[in-house]
Scaffold this motif. Structure first.
Motif, PDB file in Angstrom:
ATOM      1  N   ASN A   9      22.546  21.414  -8.241  1.00 31.28           N
ATOM      2  CA  ASN A   9      22.829  20.048  -7.787  1.00 31.28           C
ATOM      3  C   ASN A   9      22.472  19.982  -6.314  1.00 31.28           C
ATOM      4  OD1 ASN A   9      23.941  19.204 -10.276  1.00 31.28           O
ATOM      5  ND2 ASN A   9      25.961  20.001  -9.729  1.00 31.28           N
ATOM      6  N   TRP A  83      25.548  26.309 -10.140  1.00 30.18           N
ATOM      7  CA  TRP A  83      26.515  26.540 -11.205  1.00 30.18           C
ATOM      8  C   TRP A  83      25.844  27.300 -12.349  1.00 30.18           C
ATOM      9  CZ3 TRP A  83      31.579  25.031 -10.752  1.00 30.18           C
ATOM     10  CH2 TRP A  83      31.887  24.138  -9.727  1.00 30.18           C
ATOM     11  N   MET A  87      26.793  24.349 -17.202  1.00 30.71           N
ATOM     12  CA  MET A  87      27.533  23.274 -16.542  1.00 30.71           C
ATOM     13  C   MET A  87      26.644  22.026 -16.430  1.00 30.71           C
ATOM     14  SD  MET A  87      30.571  24.369 -15.805  1.00 30.71           S
ATOM     15  CE  MET A  87      31.195  23.294 -14.508  1.00 30.71           C
ATOM     16  N   ASN A  88      27.290  20.859 -16.501  1.00 31.78           N
ATOM     17  CA  ASN A  88      26.559  19.595 -16.333  1.00 31.78           C
ATOM     18  C   ASN A  88      27.479  18.663 -15.554  1.00 31.78           C
ATOM     19  OD1 ASN A  88      24.890  17.430 -16.431  1.00 31.78           O
ATOM     20  ND2 ASN A  88      25.036  17.103 -18.641  1.00 31.78           N
ATOM     21  N   ASN A  89      27.485  18.815 -14.242  1.00 36.45           N
ATOM     22  CA  ASN A  89      28.499  18.157 -13.425  1.00 36.45           C
ATOM     23  C   ASN A  89      27.891  17.348 -12.281  1.00 36.45           C
ATOM     24  OD1 ASN A  89      27.529  20.358 -12.098  1.00 36.45           O
ATOM     25  ND2 ASN A  89      29.515  21.257 -11.608  1.00 36.45           N
ATOM     26  N   TRP A  90      26.749  16.747 -12.536  1.00 31.53           N
ATOM     27  CA  TRP A  90      26.105  15.934 -11.504  1.00 31.53           C
ATOM     28  C   TRP A  90      27.002  14.789 -11.065  1.00 31.53           C
ATOM     29  CZ3 TRP A  90      22.770  15.098  -7.825  1.00 31.53           C
ATOM     30  CH2 TRP A  90      22.425  13.775  -7.467  1.00 31.53           C
ATOM     31  N   THR A  91      27.658  14.145 -12.008  1.00 30.91           N
ATOM     32  CA  THR A  91      28.483  12.977 -11.691  1.00 30.91           C
ATOM     33  C   THR A  91      29.614  13.360 -10.738  1.00 30.91           C
ATOM     34  OG1 THR A  91      27.970  12.020 -13.844  1.00 30.91           O
ATOM     35  CG2 THR A  91      29.861  11.120 -12.683  1.00 30.91           C
ATOM     36  N   GLU A  92      30.272  14.477 -11.026  1.00 32.35           N
ATOM     37  CA  GLU A  92      31.372  14.924 -10.177  1.00 32.35           C
ATOM     38  C   GLU A  92      30.853  15.349  -8.795  1.00 32.35           C
ATOM     39  OE1 GLU A  92      30.726  15.911 -13.219  1.00 32.35           O
ATOM     40  OE2 GLU A  92      32.444  15.270 -14.416  1.00 32.35           O
TER      41      GLU A  92
ATOM     42  N   ASP B  93      20.674  15.194 -19.081  1.00 31.83           N
ATOM     43  CA  ASP B  93      21.896  15.503 -18.336  1.00 31.83           C
ATOM     44  C   ASP B  93      22.523  14.324 -17.608  1.00 31.83           C
ATOM     45  OD1 ASP B  93      20.297  15.121 -16.121  1.00 31.83           O
ATOM     46  OD2 ASP B  93      20.381  17.203 -15.429  1.00 31.83           O
TER      47      ASP B  93
END
Lengths: 107, 268
Positions: A9, A83, A87-92, B93
């Motif tokens: 990210n 990460w 994991m797929n946490n772009w929004t956070e 994603d």
């Protein structure tokens, strides 16, 4: 097992976009252009103009080392998280930076 | 009739001739469960072999050469194993993933069918673009055509060319794996979800601007106002299979295709 072990990210200043897009072509897999790596337009208000650019995606071990350990100075102005690939946490990640994606009101 | 060991005799079985979507002449057929068609690089030379590999090339199984590619590593969707009925699928994603193809529908085409198998994720908090056709050249006003959008509620909506005032046709869906078909036949529109008609309508203007629409995008709204383009309204979720036909399929053809896809993906 996949070679794409990490999720990157990243948010960078708009002014660094062209240079880092060019650098990503050297960092990325051989044969593919990375000239459009940073295509998500960002600003504090979600309105034009874009002050930052962002991207999120899977990278290899080699790319991770190049970004985090070799081209440290080039990425010095960036906010970066690495990460595990699942994991797929772009929004956070984006929410934590306080920036918003600049989107048309509707299409 | 069952024989003595409880098996339907071969001579009276319910065997059917094997159906292939190719019999309906698709202009695009992307099958993300067929790993032999997927490659990590955009040249299509390094095969996808493992869960989590990036997808840089998805071969078009229609035979028309409309292969879907992505040359930028960070923009590549991932291939994930065992997503639905034991089959793998592509994972977008929700940030910047997309695949590019040549334009698959003519700019003024108002008779076409799009069939999508996708595993939809919540939350549906924003507009998401599943498919659109756009110019390759920098184009102010961001013209596009033949889109499939996923919006809050959630629902699918389709439009041939929204900026000129085209009419949305929408169908409510729920999360999970869905088989959605959009049929545009002139000004007649229909959404089918999981094998049943969900909504019908009329409309369907075509793009009549001077900018040539000449590429297709799967998974994001590619804004061509500037180059390189920006990526907004990203789709988040799995795409299992996607087919496009340059005609409106009739009821019998749709039943054949939807039965084939449901048998394969076990959706409803």
């Amino acid at each position: 097992m996949t070679l794409y072990l990490y999720r990157l990210n990243i948010i960078l200043p708009e002014a660094d976009k062209d240079a880092l897009n060019a650098l990503m072509t050297a960092i990325g897999e051989e044969g593919d252009s990375e000239a459009a790596s940073f295509g998500i337009p960002l600003s504090a208000t979600g309105q034009e103009p874009a002050t930052h650019r962002g991207a999120s995606g899977s990278i290899t071990e080699e790319m991770q080392v190049l970004i985090m350990d070799i081209f440290v100075a080039e990425f010095a102005n960036c906010t970066i998280e690495i990460w595990p690939h699942y994991m797929n946490n772009w929004t956070e990640f984006l929410a934590a930076t306080g920036l918003k994606v600049i989107e048309p009101k509707d299409i | 009739m069952l024989n003595k060991i409880g098996i339907i005799p071969l001579g009276q079985s319910r065997r059917r001739a094997a159906f292939s979507p190719l019999s309906l002449s698709p202009v695009l057929w992307l099958n993300f469960s067929d790993i032999s068609t997927l490659f990590t690089d955009s040249a299509g030379t390094i095969p996808v072999t493992a869960d989590g590999d990036v997808i840089g090339y998805a071969a078009d199984k229609s035979g028309n050469g409309n292969h879907a590619t992505q040359a930028t590593t960070l923009n590549k969707p991932l291939w994930k194993a065992a997503i639905q009925n034991g089959l793998g699928a592509g994972l977008w994603d929700g940030s910047n993933d997309y695949l590019l193809m040549p334009r698959v529908l003519a700019q003024a085409d108002t008779s076409y069918t799009q069939v999508l198998v996708a595993k939809l994720q919540s939350p549906f908090s924003a507009l998401r673009l599943v498919f659109q056709q756009v110019p390759t050249a920098q184009s102010s006003g961001a013209p596009f055509s033949h889109s499939i959008q996923l919006t809050t509620t959630p629902l699918f909506r389709a439009d041939t060319f929204p900026p000129s005032g085209g009419t949305f046709n929408s169908a409510t869906v729920s999360t999970g794996t869905r088989l959605a078909s959009y049929i545009q036949g002139g000004t007649s529109q229909e959404w089918r979800v999981d094998g049943a008609s969900s909504s019908t309508g009329s409309g369907g203007e075509t793009y009549s601007g001077v900018t040539a629409i000449n590429q297709a995008v799967l998974g994001v709204y590619l804004n061509m106002d500037n180059l390189p383009p920006t990526t907004v309204f990203p789709y988040a979720g799995h795409i299992c299979e996607f087919l496009v036909f340059s005609e409106s399929l009739d009821a019998g053809q749709l039943e054949q295709l939807e039965t084939y896809l449901n048998d394969k993906w076990n959706i409803y």
